[in-house]
Design a protein around this motif. Structure first.
Motif, PDB file in Angstrom:
ATOM      1  N   GLY A 367       7.078  -2.817  11.796  1.00 25.66           N
ATOM      2  CA  GLY A 367       7.304  -2.092  10.544  1.00 25.66           C
ATOM      3  C   GLY A 367       6.356  -2.524   9.446  1.00 25.66           C
ATOM      4  N   PHE A 368       5.763  -3.710   9.622  1.00 24.12           N
ATOM      5  CA  PHE A 368       4.862  -4.189   8.576  1.00 24.12           C
ATOM      6  C   PHE A 368       3.472  -3.591   8.768  1.00 24.12           C
ATOM      7  CE2 PHE A 368       1.599  -6.981   6.949  1.00 24.12           C
ATOM      8  CZ  PHE A 368       2.039  -7.195   5.651  1.00 24.12           C
ATOM      9  N   THR A 369       3.103  -2.663   7.915  1.00 20.76           N
ATOM     10  CA  THR A 369       1.767  -2.087   8.021  1.00 20.76           C
ATOM     11  C   THR A 369       1.100  -2.052   6.652  1.00 20.76           C
ATOM     12  OG1 THR A 369       2.608   0.135   7.701  1.00 20.76           O
ATOM     13  CG2 THR A 369       2.289  -0.583   9.991  1.00 20.76           C
ATOM     14  N   ALA A 370      -0.196  -1.982   6.675  1.00 22.83           N
ATOM     15  CA  ALA A 370      -0.971  -1.873   5.434  1.00 22.83           C
ATOM     16  C   ALA A 370      -2.264  -1.170   5.771  1.00 22.83           C
ATOM     17  CB  ALA A 370      -1.242  -3.257   4.853  1.00 22.83           C
ATOM     18  N   TRP A 371      -3.109  -0.937   4.765  1.00 21.79           N
ATOM     19  CA  TRP A 371      -4.431  -0.349   5.000  1.00 21.79           C
ATOM     20  C   TRP A 371      -4.356   0.938   5.794  1.00 21.79           C
ATOM     21  CZ3 TRP A 371      -8.572  -4.405   6.865  1.00 21.79           C
ATOM     22  CH2 TRP A 371      -9.173  -4.965   5.720  1.00 21.79           C
ATOM     23  N   GLY A 372      -3.474   1.817   5.384  1.00 23.51           N
ATOM     24  CA  GLY A 372      -3.352   3.088   6.079  1.00 23.51           C
ATOM     25  C   GLY A 372      -2.739   2.945   7.458  1.00 23.51           C
ATOM     26  N   GLY A 373      -1.583   2.283   7.514  1.00 20.79           N
ATOM     27  CA  GLY A 373      -0.811   2.291   8.755  1.00 20.79           C
ATOM     28  C   GLY A 373      -1.224   1.283   9.804  1.00 20.79           C
ATOM     29  N   LYS A 374      -2.122   0.358   9.480  1.00 18.88           N
ATOM     30  CA  LYS A 374      -2.520  -0.631  10.477  1.00 18.88           C
ATOM     31  C   LYS A 374      -1.465  -1.731  10.584  1.00 18.88           C
ATOM     32  CE  LYS A 374      -7.562  -0.658  10.577  1.00 18.88           C
ATOM     33  NZ  LYS A 374      -8.088   0.412   9.751  1.00 18.88           N
TER      34      LYS A 374
END
Ligand code: TRP
Length: 452
Positions: A367-374
């Motif tokens: 569930g932990f994503t950043a930078w456009g879903g990475k």
């Protein structure tokens, strides 16, 4: 000045062993799943041609630069820059390299663990048609299994690095690399007899310049650089264990040739079966862990071929992983006077722990994503390959081209080897061509410049 009493620096026992160890670092997952597919996608032979130019114009020059810096100082990346130019800036390039090695190794071992798990599964006879996707998903979904195999892979890496340069890394490279190349050739020959051979070969090699877009050219530049393990001091560190009579230019040409050769052979091994079984030729993790296992399941001798395939991929991955760990280990041995044993066990363990979030990014922490879903794994990979390596490579090129004096460089390569103005050609490349090419790659892959 009284010298601090340090352990005597280890050296490679033979030039052949050094070339195999450096080739082992270079030949890895990049050759197996990045190069073949990109070649197919961007016009086959046309892409391969640009890739070869990239290897010659920026790969080999940086490889030589790293070897010069390493051998002339006989030190780890941080110590090497400090020994040559002790100011505020240059040692930071070494620090960036050590940090990059730490980051890459943490998630590289996670993938290494998947490969070991697949070797294990192929031994227990579990390639089954129609089930590979589900199996891979359920493996990814299991945090305990992922961390377990990640740890086993790291365990092997620690074990080899523990043996030191000549009786650890070199000894194992001399076993694993020839075995890798032999298995690769056997599987390639086997593939070339399959009905899809012609289509596979033309997908990989038939030049189609209309498919060679600007993106393809940049991909060729980036792949060539990544594939030779450049930009973070891995080759610098291997170079620091060289003695004076190894010819750096010749060795660099050999290493670059072997790396490119293995990438092309990997393509010739993979695509004929891909076209025989009519599956998606998009190589990458999905192809290795889902598509190919499916194909192996439906081949008559698939169990054996699948097993061989994952063994050879494991050999490629482990010889890359040891060079990453060695960068970090040599850094703390040189700078803090730790013994190899302490540095190896402790840092190996710390990097294992640092890799756990990457393993968990496919399940508990997905569930932990950043930078456009990475997810965490993808973030670390893109940070290291798109930013840290090209930045490191750029500064290594500037350092070798503009900061070191001719005297310092010629002491390492001119005397023995000025045939065909080798030194002068190298010097023009490392001063102008390589830094500009790396800057362009950096700006495009990070999106600072765009195509349209
Ligand atoms: N060259 C390796 C491959 O082709 C990957 C890699 C990139 C690497 N940088 C590295 C390996 C530094 C060891 C050290 O897969």
């Amino acid at each position: 000045m009284p010298l601090k009493k340090t352990q005597k620096r280890e050296h490679w026992a033979s030039k052949f062993g050094f070339v195999l160890a450096a080739t082992g670092s270079a030949v890895g997952l990049g050759n197996m799943w990045r190069f073949p597919y990109k070649a197919g996608e961007f016009g086959g032979g046309a892409f391969v041609l640009v890739y070869l130019i990239a290897v010659i114009a920026m790969g080999i020059p940086v490889l030589i630069a790293e070897f010069i810096i390493g051998r002339s100082t006989q030190k780890n990346p941080v110590g090497a820059f400090r020994a040559l130019r002790n100011n505020k800036f240059w040692p930071l390039v070494g620090w960036l390299g050590v940090l990059t090695g730490f980051v890459i190794l943490s998630y590289y071992c996670v993938v290494g663990g998947w490969i070991l798990k697949y070797i294990f599964s192929s031994l227990t006879g579990t390639f089954q048609t129609g089930a590979a996707g589900v199996r891979f998903e359920s493996f990814l979904a299991s945090p305990a299994e992922m961390v377990f195999w990640h740890g086993i892979f790291m365990g092997f890496t620690i074990f080899i690095v523990r043996g030191g340069i000549s009786s650890g890394i070199e000894k194992w490279s001399k076993i694993l690399m020839p075995a890798f190349i032999i298995l690769l050739l056997i599987l390639m020959i086997n593939s070339l007899f399959s009905p899809g051979a012609e289509k596979g070969i033309s997908f990989l090699l038939k030049p189609d310049f209309s498919k060679l877009t600007r993106e393809g050219i940049l991909e060729a530049l980036g792949s060539a650089f990544f594939s030779l393990s450049l930009g973070m001091g891995a080759m610098l560190t291997y170079g620091s264990y060289l003695d004076k009579d190894t010819n750096i230019s010749v060795s660099s040409l050999e290493i670059a040739f072997l790396d490119t050769f293995c990438a092309i052979i990997a393509g010739l091994m993979i695509f004929p079966i891909v076209f025989t079984y009519n599956v998606d030729p998009k190589v990458g993790p999905g192809m290795f862990f889902i598509t190919l296992p499916e194909v192996f399941a439906s081949m008559p001798t698939g169990q054996l071929i699948g097993f061989t395939f994952f063994v050879l991929v494991a050999f490629a991955a482990i010889t890359s992983a040891i060079s990453l760990l060695e960068v970090v280990v040599s850094f703390v041995m040189d700078e803090f006077g730790w013994t190899r044993k302490k540095a190896d066990y402790l840092l190996g363990f710390v990097i294992f722990v640092a890799g756990i979030p990457s393993a968990l990014s496919f399940n508990l922490w997905s569930g932990f994503t950043a930078w456009g879903g990475k997810n965490i794994f993808d973030i670390l990979d893109s940070l290291a390959s798109n930013y840290m390596l090209p930045i490191g490579g750029f500064f290594i090129a500037i350092f070798a081209g503009w900061i070191l004096t001719h005297g310092e460089k010629e002491a390492e390569i001119k005397k023995v080897e000025n045939a065909f103005h080798f030194y002068d050609i190298w010097h023009v490349l490392i001063q102008y061509v390589t830094p500009v090419a790396l800057l362009i790659v950096l700006l495009y892959t990070t999106g600072a410049l765009s195509f349209f």
